[in-house]
Design a protein around this motif. Structure first.
Motif, mmCIF file in Angstrom:
data_model
loop_
_atom_site.group_PDB
_atom_site.id
_atom_site.type_symbol
_atom_site.label_atom_id
_atom_site.label_comp_id
_atom_site.label_asym_id
_atom_site.label_seq_id
_atom_site.Cartn_x
_atom_site.Cartn_y
_atom_site.Cartn_z
ATOM 1 N N ALA A 103 0.817 -1.224 0.000
ATOM 2 C CA ALA A 103 0.000 0.000 0.000
ATOM 3 C C ALA A 103 0.844 1.264 0.000
ATOM 4 C CB ALA A 103 -0.923 -0.008 1.216
ATOM 5 N N ALA A 104 2.098 1.178 0.433
ATOM 6 C CA ALA A 104 2.943 2.370 0.514
ATOM 7 C C ALA A 104 3.796 2.585 -0.732
ATOM 8 C CB ALA A 104 3.854 2.277 1.732
ATOM 9 N N ALA A 105 3.864 1.595 -1.632
ATOM 10 C CA ALA A 105 4.674 1.725 -2.855
ATOM 11 C C ALA A 105 3.857 2.474 -3.889
ATOM 12 C CB ALA A 105 5.088 0.344 -3.359
ATOM 13 N N MET A 106 3.674 3.756 -3.686
ATOM 14 C CA MET A 106 2.732 4.534 -4.484
ATOM 15 C C MET A 106 3.431 5.368 -5.550
ATOM 16 S SD MET A 106 1.716 7.822 -2.154
ATOM 17 C CE MET A 106 1.617 8.822 -3.643
ATOM 18 N N VAL A 107 2.688 5.591 -6.622
ATOM 19 C CA VAL A 107 3.107 6.542 -7.651
ATOM 20 C C VAL A 107 1.966 7.527 -7.876
ATOM 21 C CG1 VAL A 107 4.589 4.859 -8.803
ATOM 22 C CG2 VAL A 107 2.255 5.172 -9.615
ATOM 23 N N TRP A 108 2.352 8.708 -8.316
ATOM 24 C CA TRP A 108 1.377 9.713 -8.739
ATOM 25 C C TRP A 108 1.141 9.519 -10.234
ATOM 26 C CZ3 TRP A 108 -0.943 12.373 -4.992
ATOM 27 C CH2 TRP A 108 -0.278 12.541 -3.777
ATOM 28 N N HIS A 109 -0.117 9.427 -10.631
ATOM 29 C CA HIS A 109 -0.441 9.113 -12.020
ATOM 30 C C HIS A 109 -1.417 10.155 -12.562
ATOM 31 C CE1 HIS A 109 -2.107 6.027 -15.143
ATOM 32 N NE2 HIS A 109 -1.187 6.813 -15.653
ATOM 33 N N HIS A 110 -0.932 10.949 -13.534
ATOM 34 C CA HIS A 110 -1.789 11.964 -14.139
ATOM 35 C C HIS A 110 -2.952 11.300 -14.873
ATOM 36 C CE1 HIS A 110 0.927 15.332 -13.373
ATOM 37 N NE2 HIS A 110 1.929 14.568 -13.776
ATOM 38 N N ARG A 111 -4.155 11.813 -14.673
ATOM 39 C CA ARG A 111 -5.312 11.340 -15.423
ATOM 40 C C ARG A 111 -5.499 12.201 -16.674
ATOM 41 N NH1 ARG A 111 -4.234 7.981 -11.687
ATOM 42 N NH2 ARG A 111 -5.902 6.883 -10.618
ATOM 43 N N ARG A 112 -6.326 11.716 -17.584
ATOM 44 C CA ARG A 112 -6.596 12.471 -18.813
ATOM 45 C C ARG A 112 -7.236 13.808 -18.447
ATOM 46 N NH1 ARG A 112 -3.808 8.752 -19.868
ATOM 47 N NH2 ARG A 112 -3.918 7.405 -21.727
ATOM 48 N N ASN A 113 -6.786 14.875 -19.112
ATOM 49 C CA ASN A 113 -7.268 16.207 -18.744
ATOM 50 C C ASN A 113 -8.223 16.806 -19.770
ATOM 51 O OD1 ASN A 113 -5.487 16.708 -20.769
ATOM 52 N ND2 ASN A 113 -4.159 18.102 -19.616
ATOM 53 N N SER A 114 -8.857 15.948 -20.555
ATOM 54 C CA SER A 114 -9.925 16.397 -21.443
ATOM 55 C C SER A 114 -10.891 15.240 -21.638
ATOM 56 C CB SER A 114 -9.382 16.878 -22.792
ATOM 57 O OG SER A 114 -8.953 15.779 -23.589
ATOM 58 N N VAL A 115 -12.143 15.584 -21.929
ATOM 59 C CA VAL A 115 -13.145 14.543 -22.149
ATOM 60 C C VAL A 115 -12.795 13.726 -23.388
ATOM 61 C CG1 VAL A 115 -15.588 14.116 -22.623
ATOM 62 C CG2 VAL A 115 -14.925 15.882 -20.983
#
Length: 829
Positions: A495-507
């Motif tokens: 649970a602590a091995a995390m990454v930040w992951h950008h989501r799609r920024n347009s529909v």
């Protein structure tokens, strides 16, 4: 700051951890109090004792003091600031519940009391967080009910945020009221007393999944030295602290600093949980805790394996700099970074060359192929993958490697969390369905790990042949997880091995992503038909975790296990499993039916009897709309100041994405399912029954012959299903959503090792295909009988189109069978 030192930066939350400024802050705390009050009722009156205690705490590596029951006076906070200590301030909400129930106090009075307490310390540099309460008694929670307790705590949370918007807020829970769902809290805190290390480790995994994307802090743990002895207490605290941090906790608070303890008008004499005695002389436990705190999160003596981090990118110039900066900041002693540029046409390679990495540039061959290129170039015994639109937490590799060292898992992954600040559309996409999620069989064992955060033992990944190159944009992670499990190996989850992951920024980008996922799902169904049900939906054995999960329409409510008379020590909330009926409104098939009804209702403009379908259209259209609204209403957005209009816009957009995702998935599924879009040269045979015979001079077990044919069909990209115990066919080959073909084999043994093989295959329209043909044909006939020629012509054309689709899909499946059977003749000849 008093004393002239630099002011302490205010703490804030980033994913699973607490930060002060840009530095990660592991809470290394002790519980302090309650103490005997003076004649005026003040608990913390001996400021000279407090000063000496804080000096001794700081000297022993403690950085946090938890005041559980009493509002600390300003001098205590100032003393903590002087010695670099943070303070968890208790607001004692549990003490007012009885008065609220009995009518002695109203909610406005309680709110005013909490406001006055918050104002006393709001903005004080030593403040770590506010704890709304500590362990609401389980009988009181059962008396009032879960929802009332949750609303009570949520309202107090809002009061605290109104007075101190930047302050962190938590509630200190315990296993007996574990069922409380408090998603609004900034931190998740639990008091846990378990003397069994395996049970403690297992429960930490459960608490991490309850915490989700928020930090988990063990707000109390400890052992009574009076009953167990000082040596056992020290030994127990050593493994408790180390186990909690190894499990990814953001902090640990040991109960307590001293054996001096006062409760309900009396000094407590028959407990000795302190790290020091009442006169503040150290116990062996203080040394054990000091040494454990000094080695957070893991002992430096561990022999860490070399890890190769592989980043596969295609036109990722917009986000790859964040990824490379994050990899540059990793706190891991032995790793390399390999960037595989899969034929990018933008500045991706230029940006990658600015960093210490190995850049490999190839022509565009797809994501799975790029992952294999990175695997081949890797020199580490562990190969970790992340995406070019993701960046890791500084201890990402540390937590991954620690799980590899302590288990035999072939692969390990962790959560991926959407970073703040990507804009309102990305914020809504992060809460919409179809995102990268993990599937867990238990709290620490996974069935699926998303591709943006997964690591493998290199030899295991090579043993299964790496990634399947047919998956060019998605689906490769699901396929590789299933291949590893097929070998009998397991997948771990940290649970602590995390990454930040950008989501799609347009529909539009979200729409295209979901179409790609639909295509990948169709490819996975062809390769792994046993992993899918008859309707073509994946059958996960585990539970899906993450944002964007679909809450289905259901009349069944969650149930709480209280135990007989409410005395169970661990009281959990059990959600009902989603039913097929409740899940239908979010399936592509439902939307296909909705589209058909919409088209038929439109035809009512030229043929009035079709107006009878309008009520049916409304009935079919309401469930997905209600489900989308229900799911959007359960979403919580960032707690930064936001106008009501802005929040409503986010809710409406999220609801729209819930409606949009099945449509995009349907388009992807239909695009990838038809036979002429599969890899290889399509073969279409007239879709009628055929028989084929082969004489073989070499005897072979019939089961083995069928397995070879099945393997050839799968290699050709066919969706193959084996017949069951009661079926008069051996293999069924899916041609698409509407048609398939079935194969039957019979073998005659003629002695001396010779065999005569008979094969027969025939087309089979799917039930949905036959139903559509019957529906449109009946309507076309009825329209013609009513002399509604325009409607009849349109309906007849649609009928013929569906018939043509069924024929083509059956023909494609028959062609695949014929080619596979002929290949088997080549082998036996």
């Amino acid at each position: 700051m008093p004393g002239g030192g630099p002011a302490l930066p205010r703490p804030h939350v980033r994913g699973k951890f607490v930060f002060t400024g840009d530095a990660k802050f592991y809470v290394r705390g002790v519980s302090y109090g309650a103490f005997r009050p003076d004649a005026s009722g003040h608990e913390f009156h001996a400021l000279d004792v407090i000063e000496r205690d804080f000096i001794q705490m700081a000297a022993n590596g403690i950085n946090t003091v938890r005041i559980p029951h009493t509002m600390p006076p300003r001098p205590l906070l100032e003393a903590a600031e002087r010695h670099g200590l943070r303070v968890m301030v208790g607001l004692s909400a549990e003490q007012h519940l009885g008065s609220l129930v009995d009518g002695k106090m109203g909610m406005p009075e309680i709110e005013a009391l909490v406001r006055s307490k918050v104002r006393e310390c709001a903005g004080q540099p030593a403040l770590l967080c506010y704890a709304l309460g500590n362990e609401i008694p389980a009988p009181m929670a059962r008396w009032l009910g879960r929802s009332k307790i949750e609303r009570y705590l949520k309202r107090l949370y809002q009061v605290v945020k109104e007075e101190d918007p930047d302050g962190l807020v938590t509630y200190v829970n315990y296993p007996t009221t574990e069922y409380l769902r408090l998603p609004f809290l900034d931190l998740v805190c639990f008091n846990v007393y378990l003397e069994s290390r395996p049970r403690f480790e297992a429960y930490l995994g459960r608490l991490q999944n309850i915490a989700g994307e928020r930090p988990l802090i063990m707000s109390e743990l400890g052992l009574d030295g009076l009953r167990n002895g000082d040596t056992v207490q020290a030994r127990s605290l050593d493994w408790q602290v180390r186990t909690a941090f190894a499990a990814g906790c953001a902090g640990v608070v040991v109960f307590s600093w001293t054996d001096e303890w006062y409760r309900q008008g009396h000094d407590v004499q028959d407990w000795a949980f302190g790290l020091t005695r009442a006169d503040r002389t150290p116990k062996p436990a203080l040394k054990a805790v000091r040494e454990a705190f000094a080695e957070v999160p893991f002992p430096p003596s561990l022999k860490w394996p070399r890890i190769s981090v592989v980043v596969c990118t295609y036109n990722g110039a917009r986000t790859i700099r964040d990824c490379m900066e994050g990899l540059k900041q990793l706190a891991y002693p032995d790793y390399e970074v390999i960037v595989v540029d899969d034929g990018s046409a933008d500045a991706t390679a230029v940006i990658a060359r600015e960093y210490d990495c190995r850049l490999i540039q190839t022509e565009n061959r797809g994501l799975a192929s790029a992952r294999n290129t990175g695997l081949k170039a890797a020199t580490g015994e562990i190969v970790a993958y992340t995406d070019d639109d993701a960046y890791p937490d500084p201890h990402w590799l540390t937590y991954l490697a620690a799980m590899f060292l302590s288990t035999s898992h072939a692969a390990v992954g962790g959560p991926n969390i959407a970073p703040p600040g990507d804009g309102p559309i990305a914020e809504c996409v992060a809460r919409a369905p179809g995102g990268p999620v993990h599937v867990l069989l238990s709290d620490c064992e996974a069935e699926h790990l998303p591709g943006c955060n997964m690591a493998f033992r290199k030899d295991r990944l090579e043993a299964i042949g790496g990634f399947d190159p047919q998956f060019r944009t998605a689906g490769d992670d699901v396929d590789v997880c299933w291949k590893l499990q097929e070998r009998g190996w397991t997948l771990g989850f940290s649970a602590a091995a995390m990454v930040w992951h950008h989501r799609r920024n347009s529909v539009r980008a979200y729409w295209r992503q979901q179409i790609g996922y639909g295509r990948a799902e169709a490819m996975l169904e062809r390769k792994w038909p046993t992993k899918y049900n008859g309707s073509g939906h994946a059958r996960w054995a585990g539970r899906i975790y993450g944002n964007g999960l679909i809450y289905t329409l259901s009349w069944r409510r969650a149930r709480i296990y209280h135990g007989t008379w409410g005395i169970a020590a661990y009281q959990s909330l059990y959600e009902p499993a989603p039913t097929m009926i409740g899940s239908l409104p979010q399936t592509p098939e439902w939307y296909l039916a909705l589209a058909i009804l919409l088209g038929l209702s439109t035809l009512s403009l030229v043929w009035s009897p079709l107006k009878l379908l309008l009520p049916v259209l409304v009935v079919v259209g309401l469930p997905p709309l209600a489900q989308a609204c229900l799911n959007a209403a359960r979403v919580s957005f960032s707690d930064r100041p936001m106008t009501r209009a802005a929040r409503l816009r986010r809710w409406f957009l999220t609801a729209g994405l819930y409606l949009l995702q099945p449509l995009a998935r349907l388009r992807g599924l239909t695009y990838a399912s038809v036979p002429w879009r599969r890899r290889g040269t399509p073969v279409l045979l007239p879709p009628w029954p055929r028989t084929f015979t082969i004489w073989s001079e070499h005897w072979q077990d019939p089961d083995q012959r069928l397995r070879c044919i099945e393997a050839d069909l799968r290699a050709a990209g066919a969706a193959v299903r084996c017949g069951g115990d009661y079926d008069r066919w051996d293999l069924e080959i899916g041609g698409g959503l509407l048609g398939s073909a079935r194969l039957l084999m019979a073998v005659e043994d003629h002695g001396a090792g010779t065999q005569f093989l008979r094969f027969r295959w025939w087309p089979r329209g799917s039930r949905r295909g036959i139903a559509l043909i019957a529906l449109f044909a009946a309507l076309a006939g009825a329209a013609a009988a009513a002399r509604a020629w325009a409607a009849g012509t349109i309906l007849a054309a649609v009928t013929l189109a569906v018939v043509l689709c069924v024929v083509l899909e059956c023909a494609g499946a028959a062609g695949l069978i014929a080619r596979a059977v002929r290949q088997s003749r080549t082998r036996v000849g």
